[in-house]
Design a protein around this motif. Structure first.
Motif, PDB file in Angstrom:
ATOM      1  N   ARG A  17       0.812  -1.220   0.000  1.00 22.84           N
ATOM      2  CA  ARG A  17       0.000   0.000   0.000  1.00 22.84           C
ATOM      3  C   ARG A  17       0.847   1.272   0.000  1.00 22.84           C
ATOM      4  O   ARG A  17       0.520   2.238  -0.707  1.00 22.84           O
ATOM      5  CB  ARG A  17      -0.946  -0.009   1.203  1.00 22.84           C
TER       6      ARG A  17
ATOM      7  N   ARG B 295       0.681   4.122  -2.872  1.00 22.99           N
ATOM      8  CA  ARG B 295       0.405   5.534  -2.591  1.00 22.99           C
ATOM      9  C   ARG B 295       1.477   6.426  -3.210  1.00 22.99           C
ATOM     10  O   ARG B 295       1.169   7.453  -3.828  1.00 22.99           O
ATOM     11  CB  ARG B 295       0.305   5.761  -1.086  1.00 22.99           C
TER      12      ARG B 295
ATOM     13  N   LEU C 111       0.939   6.650  -6.970  1.00 20.61           N
ATOM     14  CA  LEU C 111      -0.171   7.536  -7.344  1.00 20.61           C
ATOM     15  C   LEU C 111       0.198   9.005  -7.151  1.00 20.61           C
ATOM     16  O   LEU C 111      -0.190   9.861  -7.955  1.00 20.61           O
ATOM     17  CB  LEU C 111      -1.410   7.180  -6.521  1.00 20.61           C
ATOM     18  N   GLU C 112       0.943   9.286  -6.092  1.00 22.64           N
ATOM     19  CA  GLU C 112       1.367  10.674  -5.853  1.00 22.64           C
ATOM     20  C   GLU C 112       2.279  11.168  -6.974  1.00 22.64           C
ATOM     21  O   GLU C 112       2.111  12.285  -7.480  1.00 22.64           O
ATOM     22  CB  GLU C 112       2.073  10.771  -4.495  1.00 22.64           C
TER      23      GLU C 112
ATOM     24  N   LEU D 224      -7.487   4.183   1.911  1.00 18.03           N
ATOM     25  CA  LEU D 224      -7.765   5.002   0.733  1.00 18.03           C
ATOM     26  C   LEU D 224      -7.789   6.494   1.046  1.00 18.03           C
ATOM     27  O   LEU D 224      -7.740   7.318   0.134  1.00 18.03           O
ATOM     28  CB  LEU D 224      -9.106   4.605   0.120  1.00 18.03           C
TER      29      LEU D 224
ATOM     30  N   LEU E 137      -5.820   9.605  -0.890  1.00 16.64           N
ATOM     31  CA  LEU E 137      -5.132   9.240  -2.125  1.00 16.64           C
ATOM     32  C   LEU E 137      -5.366  10.318  -3.191  1.00 16.64           C
ATOM     33  O   LEU E 137      -6.480  10.832  -3.331  1.00 16.64           O
ATOM     34  CB  LEU E 137      -5.625   7.887  -2.638  1.00 16.64           C
TER      35      LEU E 137
END
Length: 227
Positions: free
Chosen positions: A112, A116, A119-120, A147, A150
């Motif tokens: 996870r 993260r 996605l950043e 979540l 996010l």
């Protein structure tokens, strides 16, 4: 996200001719590539099947990410892998008629933090006007707080193939309750071969998975269900 049609058809790794779709009503989220985390490497597998759509159809480029849970091999989850993943996803945004990108990653708890960070970095490098979407197990939207915060524009709860969570999630929705996570409150993900026995919020976008190539009759069945 508001510029996208109300119904999005997932087009997976199979030949698809969707030129018959009404582009005002339907969009297409197509599997553009599969990226496999293997050691400290990222193995690139492009889409190999033809996809036909009308020029007016809005497309979402989907990147499927697979890691050790799927492949059985160890994944380093390194910064170098994040950089390569970002570069490959950014390339899909440049494909013709693509207006958004979506990540499909069946992430484990140990992955996870890596996800993260990915996605950043991806959000920072995507053009501001390009939406970033992700799929998620429906259970993540109910009682799991990972979540929160996010940097995505939507999370698509997959309300199909839910296994042990199936009855719990369907009862939650049938009782008029909503997902705890706000990011999960803009869309639903369903499968054509699983009966929809609950009433969904009409204002939300519907993503539909088909376990075969789409034909006109399948789309007609969607209309019948909606009525």
């Amino acid at each position: 996200m508001n510029s996208l049609p109300p119904v999005i058809l997932w087009a997976w790794e199979r030949p698809e001719d969707l030129t018959f779709l009404d582009p005002e009503r339907y969009g297409v989220a197509f599997l553009a590539q599969t990226l496999i985390l293997n050691g400290d490497d990222v193995v690139f597998r492009p889409r190999r099947q033809p996809l036909k759509v009308s020029p007016a159809t809005k497309l979402i480029a989907v990147t499927r990410i697979e890691s050790s849970k799927i492949t059985g091999t160890g994944a380093a989850l390194s910064n170098a892998q994040i950089a390569k993943l970002v570069s490959l996803v950014l390339h899909t945004q440049q494909l013709e008629n693509v207006v958004a990108v979506q990540i499909d990653f069946d992430v484990t708890k140990s992955e996870r933090s890596f996800y993260r960070q990915l996605l950043e970095k991806l959000r920072l490098n995507l053009p501001q006007h390009v939406p970033l979407s992700m799929t998620a197990l429906a259970s993540f939207c109910v009682g799991d707080r990972w979540l929160d915060g996010l940097p995505v524009d939507e999370v698509v709860p997959m309300i199909f193939r839910m296994g042990l969570d199936n009855e719990k999630i369907r009862n939650l929705i049938a009782a008029g309750n909503d997902f705890r996570e706000p990011l999960c409150r803009t869309s639903y993900g369903v499968a054509l071969d699983e009966p929809v026995t609950v009433r969904f919020a009409e204002a939300r976008r519907l993503y539909v998975f088909n376990n075969r190539s789409w034909v006109g009759e399948d789309v007609w069945n969607l209309k019948v269900r909606a009525n």
